[in-house]
Scaffold this active site. Structure first.
Site, PDB file in Angstrom:
ATOM      1  N   ILE B  65       0.993  -1.410  -0.685  1.00 56.58           N
ATOM      2  CA  ILE B  65       0.115   0.234  -0.453  1.00 56.58           C
ATOM      3  C   ILE B  65       0.989   1.108   0.164  1.00 56.58           C
ATOM      4  CG2 ILE B  65      -2.402  -0.920   1.432  1.00 56.58           C
ATOM      5  CD1 ILE B  65      -0.805   0.045   3.466  1.00 56.58           C
ATOM      6  N   PRO B  66       1.437   1.628  -0.799  1.00 58.22           N
ATOM      7  CA  PRO B  66       2.747   2.788  -1.183  1.00 58.22           C
ATOM      8  C   PRO B  66       1.756   4.491  -1.043  1.00 58.22           C
ATOM      9  CG  PRO B  66       2.791   1.441  -2.809  1.00 58.22           C
ATOM     10  CD  PRO B  66       1.581   0.596  -2.621  1.00 58.22           C
ATOM     11  N   HIS B  67       1.534   5.052  -0.488  1.00 56.93           N
ATOM     12  CA  HIS B  67       0.791   5.921  -0.208  1.00 56.93           C
ATOM     13  C   HIS B  67       1.495   7.472   0.639  1.00 56.93           C
ATOM     14  CE1 HIS B  67       1.422   4.007   3.757  1.00 56.93           C
ATOM     15  NE2 HIS B  67       1.256   5.273   4.369  1.00 56.93           N
ATOM     16  N   GLY B  68       0.791   8.427  -0.488  1.00 55.56           N
ATOM     17  CA  GLY B  68       1.543   9.584  -0.203  1.00 55.56           C
ATOM     18  C   GLY B  68       1.068  10.770   0.238  1.00 55.56           C
TER      19      GLY B  68
END
Lengths: 100, 154
Positions: B65-68
């Site tokens: 779950i890459p997130h920014g």
């Protein structure tokens, strides 16, 4: 509470994990995560990615394990609350905010 | 409560991506976010890289779950990305990642972030959901599965 701080309540029980923050202090909402390694790791990823000072109040064995397992980017203070004292993650988050 | 199905559009679903690294995957997702949502590509790539620098966002079982957090973003955006070949991504179980849920979150939208994460972890915890997702051959099938699984499982 300073606007830059994030106050979090985490409650675990046999059916899963509930978390709430006071980022929207007028309408804090609890969120339920599954009692699975993926549920736990999702919360770890969320907490570890916070760049704001964290104030955690945790209740339940799983919540304590989670609090000790994270390596947050920002300073983190953790309060352990006995099971039965608080049965609601929003109440735990409010408890954490009293220390800020 | 917000769910991933609420914000995922057909344009956000990238299947059979011919990429050999997470950086290349992030670059393609960043282009998509710029094209369809107007979020500058460089800003997306920087936010995702900045978060990964704090530690991997892999959850195990081939899911990440890459997130920014994006300054100035008004609403959250998501992408489901599936590389043709699973990619190493630092998962604790050592499994390469086949399912990427990429999230762009407004700066002060913690409850939105948590709501989407709760939904995603609930879905992907179920191996039947992961298997069903891998059978989906086009973006519309992916969206239909995300929208229907909760009802079907209830």
């Amino acid at each position: 509470m300073k606007p830059a701080d994030l106050c979090v309540g985490i409650l675990t029980h046999e059916n899963g994990c509930e978390i709430a923050t006071l980022d929207a202090p007028d309408s804090p909402e609890p969120f339920r995560f599954p009692a699975s390694p993926m549920g736990r790791d999702t919360l770890k990823v969320f907490l570890a990615g916070q760049r704001r000072p964290l104030w955690l109040a945790v209740s339940g064995t799983g919540a304590m394990d989670l609090a000790f397992a994270i390596d947050p980017a920002a300073p983190c203070n953790t309060y352990i609350v006995a099971q039965g004292v608080a049965d609601d993650p929003v109440a735990l988050a409010r408890y954490a905010s009293r220390a800020v | 409560m917000i769910s991933i199905a609420d914000i995922l559009l057909p344009e956000d679903v990238l299947l059979d991506m011919d990429v050999s690294s997470a950086a290349a995957l992030f670059d393609e997702v960043s282009q998509t976010m710029e094209r369809w949502h107007g979020v500058p590509r460089a800003q997306v790539a920087a936010a995702l890289a900045e978060r990964e620098a704090l530690g991997p966002t892999a959850l195990g079982q081939g899911v990440a779950i890459p997130h920014g957090r994006i300054a100035g973003l008004r609403v959250a955006h998501a992408s489901y990305a599936r590389p043709r070949r699973p990619l190493p991504f630092g998962a604790r179980d050592g499994k390469p990642v086949s399912d990427f849920i990429i999230l762009l979150i407004p700066e002060r939208a913690t409850d939105t972030h948590l709501g989407i994460l709760a939904d995603v972890s609930g879905l992907f915890t179920d191996p039947r959901f992961r298997d069903a997702l891998h059978v989906c051959a086009d973006p519309y099938a992916v969206l239909a599965l995300f929208r229907s699984w909760r009802t079907a499982a209830a």
